[in-house]
Write a protein that holds these residues in place. Structure first.
Motif, short mmCIF file in Angstrom:
data_model
loop_
_atom_site.label_atom_id
_atom_site.label_comp_id
_atom_site.label_asym_id
_atom_site.label_seq_id
_atom_site.Cartn_x
_atom_site.Cartn_y
_atom_site.Cartn_z
N PHE A 124 9.53 -2.66 -0.32
CA PHE A 124 8.79 -3.23 -1.44
C PHE A 124 9.75 -3.86 -2.45
O PHE A 124 9.53 -4.98 -2.92
N LYS A 125 10.81 -3.15 -2.76
CA LYS A 125 11.78 -3.66 -3.72
C LYS A 125 12.63 -4.76 -3.10
O LYS A 125 12.95 -5.76 -3.75
N ALA A 126 13.01 -4.59 -1.82
CA ALA A 126 13.87 -5.58 -1.16
C ALA A 126 13.18 -6.94 -1.05
O ALA A 126 13.83 -7.99 -1.15
N HIS A 127 11.86 -6.93 -0.85
CA HIS A 127 11.10 -8.17 -0.70
C HIS A 127 10.48 -8.64 -2.03
O HIS A 127 9.72 -9.62 -2.02
N ARG A 161 0.82 -1.21 0.00
CA ARG A 161 0.00 0.00 0.00
C ARG A 161 0.85 1.26 0.00
O ARG A 161 0.49 2.27 -0.61
N ALA A 162 2.01 1.21 0.68
CA ALA A 162 2.92 2.35 0.66
C ALA A 162 3.46 2.58 -0.75
O ALA A 162 3.59 3.72 -1.21
N HIS A 163 3.77 1.50 -1.45
CA HIS A 163 4.27 1.62 -2.82
C HIS A 163 3.19 2.20 -3.74
O HIS A 163 3.48 3.05 -4.60
N ILE A 164 1.95 1.74 -3.57
CA ILE A 164 0.86 2.24 -4.42
C ILE A 164 0.61 3.72 -4.18
O ILE A 164 0.29 4.47 -5.10
N ARG A 165 0.80 4.15 -2.92
CA ARG A 165 0.61 5.57 -2.60
C ARG A 165 1.79 6.43 -3.06
O ARG A 165 1.75 7.65 -2.94
N LEU A 204 8.10 -7.55 -4.09
CA LEU A 204 6.65 -7.65 -4.04
C LEU A 204 6.02 -7.16 -5.34
O LEU A 204 6.68 -6.49 -6.16
N ARG A 205 4.74 -7.49 -5.52
CA ARG A 205 3.98 -7.04 -6.67
C ARG A 205 2.90 -6.07 -6.21
O ARG A 205 2.34 -6.24 -5.10
N PRO A 206 2.56 -5.07 -7.03
CA PRO A 206 1.58 -4.06 -6.61
C PRO A 206 0.14 -4.56 -6.75
O PRO A 206 -0.59 -4.18 -7.67
N ILE A 207 -0.28 -5.45 -5.85
CA ILE A 207 -1.66 -5.95 -5.83
C ILE A 207 -2.46 -5.04 -4.89
O ILE A 207 -2.16 -4.95 -3.70
N PHE A 208 -3.48 -4.38 -5.41
CA PHE A 208 -4.22 -3.39 -4.62
C PHE A 208 -4.86 -4.02 -3.38
O PHE A 208 -4.78 -3.48 -2.29
N SER A 209 -5.51 -5.16 -3.56
CA SER A 209 -6.25 -5.77 -2.45
C SER A 209 -6.12 -7.29 -2.54
O SER A 209 -6.95 -7.95 -3.15
N PRO A 210 -5.10 -7.88 -1.93
CA PRO A 210 -4.96 -9.34 -1.94
C PRO A 210 -6.19 -10.01 -1.33
O PRO A 210 -6.79 -9.49 -0.39
N PHE A 211 -6.55 -11.17 -1.85
CA PHE A 211 -7.78 -11.82 -1.40
C PHE A 211 -7.73 -12.22 0.06
O PHE A 211 -8.76 -12.39 0.71
#
Length: 501
Positions: A405-408, A394-398, A410-417
């Motif tokens: 985000f980069k170190a782990h 969420r921090a990346h999306i904002r 991750l993918r920019p999924i707005f709302s994981p199920f």
């Protein structure tokens, strides 16, 4: 043959603390389950170590679990009562019991093409004269049988970023077929066939009286169930939800068509029954849409697929959100009503789908934040934290600092199920992918490749061809180097003879 006489044991006093539990373990107050042998005793040295009887000490959960609220009919008993009230035979819509048995045998043992030929045989029609004479009419009668939770189709409108000929963004309506997972769990919990193989409470099992050597065999003997039970109200029953999904090609003759089924079962059912296909303990709850996503540009197409998956899974599992936090009254196989809390406990998928579920890239471990290049090294990193994963995404999306985000990866999924599923840690839910990580990864891609590099393909093939025939073992008459695609069964057959090779 060695078997337990009883599966019960003395439980610890209500309200006992972990410290009290440890003291009781050291004092040796755990109950021992007796064992007997149904065959004449053999000398101890003649019995293989793994076949020798072992002591089993059980510590029950220190608190009320599986409290009975009332008594009611199961769904299966309700169906039977309705049939009897209307004088409908149990084998309806088939005319007779023999016709029902014939239909079941045909479905189980004969393919569609051969079923048509079989059902049109004069001998069969003259003696039994079934009300179905081809596979189509048989399928129609099967569709008329009483069923469990109904299917629904939801149209998912996907609007892309490509502009169409009309000057508007391209869009498409995709079909999401699904059944209510809560009703599927209700059906499993109330199935009378599982009456003697279902558990409602966690327990700790030990090999020794002092409680120093744990045994793990069923899901209710693990720490997850015990720790989750502590978070729920007294008397509650945990229903560990096990999901499984795999995007699969429909057949070799259907072009590029694919299906994405999602299956569900619960950990309350004993594993030897749960894993048996004939027990029907694994139920299909949905088909996720599979689309080429051509309404998106090449740069955004992959991210759109990831978000579509998580949106559809959230729609599919939405009834588990409230049920997992508040509980639902369900009738169990013994006819008693208990408060059930369905909680996601495990997710079975291959490695690419594991990364999709955990919102990380495919060169990353979906369970821990170890660096991609250090995977396989003897490290001991902590598990990924789902709350921290959500915070980083969420921090990346904002547009905020995306260092983590980069170190782990991750993918920019707005709302994981899984973000609102109660008591669920998606990173610890992921199970090992036995086929790809063990049989193909460790064995074929590493061990077989190393040996092949040492002595060459011709020598490996020659040794496989010279292996002696033996019942239960496969002889690879043409070696293994010419096989382009292996199945799980073939991997296991190759593993059984590889030491001899």
């Amino acid at each position: 043959m060695v078997r337990p006489l009883d599966c019960s044991s003395a439980c610890l006093p209500r309200g006992a603390s972990p410290a009290d539990t440890d003291r009781r373990l050291r004092a040796g107050t755990l109950a021992r389950l007796p064992y007997i042998s149904t065959s004449p005793p053999l000398p101890q040295e003649a019995v293989p170590p793994r076949a020798r009887p072992y002591s089993r000490y059980v510590e029950k959960f220190p608190g009320p679990v599986g409290q009975i609220i009332g008594k009611a009919e199961t769904q299966f008993e309700c169906m039977l009562r309705e049939q009897r009230a209307h004088d409908i035979p149990p084998w309806h819509p088939f005319a007779t019991l023999e016709e029902w048995e014939l239909a079941r045998w045909v479905v189980k043992n004969v393919g569609q093409a051969k079923a048509d030929s079989l059902l049109q045989q004069p001998l069969l029609n003259s003696r039994l004269n079934p009300s179905f004479h081809n596979s189509y009419s048989l399928s129609k009668m099967i569709d008329a049988l009483l069923t469990g939770p109904s299917w629904t189709c939801e149209l998912v409108n996907v609007k892309g970023d490509r502009i169409g000929e009309d000057g508007k963004p391209m869009e498409s309506n995709l079909e999401l077929w699904m059944r209510d997972p809560l009703e599927c769990i209700r059906e499993l919990m109330g199935n009378p066939a599982f009456r003697d193989v279902i558990s409602y409470a966690p327990e700790r099992v030990y090999e020794d009286e002092t409680g120093t050597q744990r045994l793990y065999d069923e899901m209710w003997t693990g720490d997850w169930w015990w720790n989750t039970q502590l978070k729920l109200p007294p008397g509650a029953v945990v229903a560990p939800v096990i999901l499984s999904s795999d995007k699969t090609s429909l057949s070799q003759h259907s072009g590029d068509k694919e299906a994405w089924p999602v299956y569900l079962t619960i950990g309350n059912i004993a594993k030897d029954v749960r894993c048996k296909p004939s027990s029907r303990a694994m139920v299909l709850i949905g088909y996720l849409p599979v689309s080429k996503m051509e309404m998106f540009t090449t740069d955004t197409r992959s991210a759109a697929r990831y978000r579509l998956y998580h949106y559809c899974m959230a729609q599919l599992l939405k009834t588990l959100v409230r049920a997992g936090s508040e509980g639902v009254d369900m009738t169990c196989p013994d006819g008693f009503v208990r408060r059930i809390f369905p909680i996601l406990a495990a997710y079975i998928a291959d490695y690419p789908e594991q990364c999709l579920i955990a919102c990380c890239r495919q060169n990353t471990c979906p369970i821990c934040p170890v660096e991609p290049k250090k995977r396989g090294e003897p490290l001991h990193p902590n598990f990924r934290d789902p709350l921290q994963t959500l915070s980083d995404i969420r921090a990346h999306i904002r547009g905020e600092d995306s260092t983590r985000f980069k170190a782990h990866n991750l993918r920019p999924i707005f709302s994981p199920f899984w973000h609102n599923l109660p008591h669920a840690n998606i990173h610890t839910c992921i199970t090992p992918d036995i086929l790809h990580q063990l049989h193909k990864g460790v064995f074929k891609d590493h061990l077989v490749k190393w040996c092949t590099d040492l002595i060459g393909d011709d020598e490996i093939d020659s040794r496989f061809e010279r292996m002696t025939d033996f019942p239960g073992l496969r002889q690879f008459a043409s070696g293994i180097s010419t096989v382009s695609q292996w199945t799980g069964t073939e991997y296991q057959e190759m593993e059984r003879v590889f030491i001899g090779v």
